[in-house]
Design an enzyme around this catalytic site. Structure first.
Site, PDB file in Angstrom:
ATOM      1  N   GLU A  47       0.849  -1.192   0.000  1.00 39.69           N
ATOM      2  CA  GLU A  47       0.000   0.000   0.000  1.00 39.69           C
ATOM      3  C   GLU A  47       0.883   1.240   0.000  1.00 39.69           C
ATOM      4  O   GLU A  47       1.585   1.514   0.976  1.00 39.69           O
ATOM      5  CB  GLU A  47      -0.906   0.009   1.231  1.00 39.69           C
ATOM      6  CG  GLU A  47      -1.766   1.258   1.368  1.00 39.69           C
ATOM      7  CD  GLU A  47      -2.517   1.320   2.681  1.00 39.69           C
ATOM      8  OE1 GLU A  47      -2.821   2.453   3.128  1.00 39.69           O
ATOM      9  OE2 GLU A  47      -2.797   0.249   3.268  1.00 39.69           O
ATOM     10  N   ARG A  51       0.387  10.407   0.392  1.00 36.83           N
ATOM     11  CA  ARG A  51       0.746  11.487   1.314  1.00 36.83           C
ATOM     12  C   ARG A  51       1.861  12.366   0.779  1.00 36.83           C
ATOM     13  O   ARG A  51       2.220  13.358   1.414  1.00 36.83           O
ATOM     14  CB  ARG A  51       1.193  10.901   2.661  1.00 36.83           C
ATOM     15  CG  ARG A  51       0.153  10.040   3.347  1.00 36.83           C
ATOM     16  CD  ARG A  51       0.686   9.509   4.660  1.00 36.83           C
ATOM     17  NE  ARG A  51      -0.158   8.444   5.189  1.00 36.83           N
ATOM     18  CZ  ARG A  51       0.126   7.754   6.287  1.00 36.83           C
ATOM     19  NH1 ARG A  51       1.225   8.009   6.965  1.00 36.83           N
ATOM     20  NH2 ARG A  51      -0.684   6.793   6.695  1.00 36.83           N
ATOM     21  N   LYS A 135     -11.243  -1.200   6.542  1.00 36.82           N
ATOM     22  CA  LYS A 135     -10.040  -0.873   7.290  1.00 36.82           C
ATOM     23  C   LYS A 135     -10.461  -0.404   8.679  1.00 36.82           C
ATOM     24  O   LYS A 135     -11.399   0.396   8.807  1.00 36.82           O
ATOM     25  CB  LYS A 135      -9.262   0.233   6.580  1.00 36.82           C
ATOM     26  CG  LYS A 135      -8.081   0.794   7.355  1.00 36.82           C
ATOM     27  CD  LYS A 135      -7.340   1.822   6.525  1.00 36.82           C
ATOM     28  CE  LYS A 135      -6.201   2.455   7.318  1.00 36.82           C
ATOM     29  NZ  LYS A 135      -5.351   3.314   6.480  1.00 36.82           N
TER      30      LYS A 135
END
Length: 230
Positions: A47, A51, A135
């Site tokens: 993943e 960001r 999640k």
């Protein structure tokens, strides 16, 4: 090493691998050697968080140059990021939370996805919308294994990838839960190792993390049952 990934994307992110590295790539040039080290260590589902400005280029490079990796995009927080991520080659999407607009965009992207939850009400709302796999974030800060264990009784149809503050000492406890399919973490990609280009260290840390999912290891019995369609 973990079992090989399927040749086609799984119906659920939870079925890709027991441990999913959550990586922040500041320099796209690091993406390919980093991914190769993780794959060599037995962690092929990666993943890449959105960001940094380099994130989409990193996803694009991994998708093009590391065929044994299943690269996804994390920290998907805006609807347009879903399409941009899949256009770059992301094969799954992960968000820290969700809105109806974001959920629609992730569903429309055509790849497995995990919307983030931290309360029972959010879980119920997603179940109402036909989403079973989620999640759980930030896992350690909002109740950890005790919270997830308490959800298993009233909401057994929900499955989770806990992420947030999880390290190698915590991961087996999560993986032992019946409603946990995998965990996400960054302990196998320490920032100093990435900055130094110490791919051998990252490979070894990945190999240790991958052992958490081996048959007979703590938590190996939790990934049973069929994955939900997302």
């Amino acid at each position: 090493m973990t079992s090989p990934l399927p040749s086609v994307p799984a119906a659920s992110v939870l079925d890709l691998a027991p441990v999913v590295p959550v990586v922040v790539v500041s320099d796209a040039a690091d993406a390919v050697p980093l991914a190769r080290a993780l794959v060599a260590g037995g962690l092929p589902a990666i993943e890449v968080t959105l960001r940094t400005p380099a994130a989409l280029d990193a996803i694009r490079a991994i998708a093009a140059e590391v065929p044994d990796a299943v690269v996804g995009a994390g920290t998907v927080i805006a609807p347009e990021q879903a399409g941009a991520s899949t256009a770059a080659g992301a094969r799954f999407l992960v968000s820290p939370g969700w809105t109806d607009a974001l959920l629609a965009a992730m569903r429309g992207a055509g790849v497995p996805f995990l919307p983030g939850v931290s309360t029972a009400s959010e879980v119920v709302a997603l179940l109402e919308r036909g989403v079973r796999d989620m999640k759980f974030f930030p896992a350690q800060a909002v109740g950890g294994t005790a919270f997830l264990r308490s959800l298993a009784g009233p909401l057994p149809q929900a499955r989770f990838c806990p992420t947030g503050g999880i390290g190698p000492a915590d991961a087996p406890g999560y993986l032992s839960l019946s409603n946990v399919g995998c965990v996400g973490g960054s302990w196998m990609v320490p920032a100093d190792a990435v900055a130094a280009g110490d791919w051998a260290r990252i490979e070894e840390l990945a190999r240790s993390a991958a052992r958490l999912g081996e048959a007979g290891a703590p938590g190996s019995g939790s990934r049973t049952g069929s994955g939900s369609q997302v």
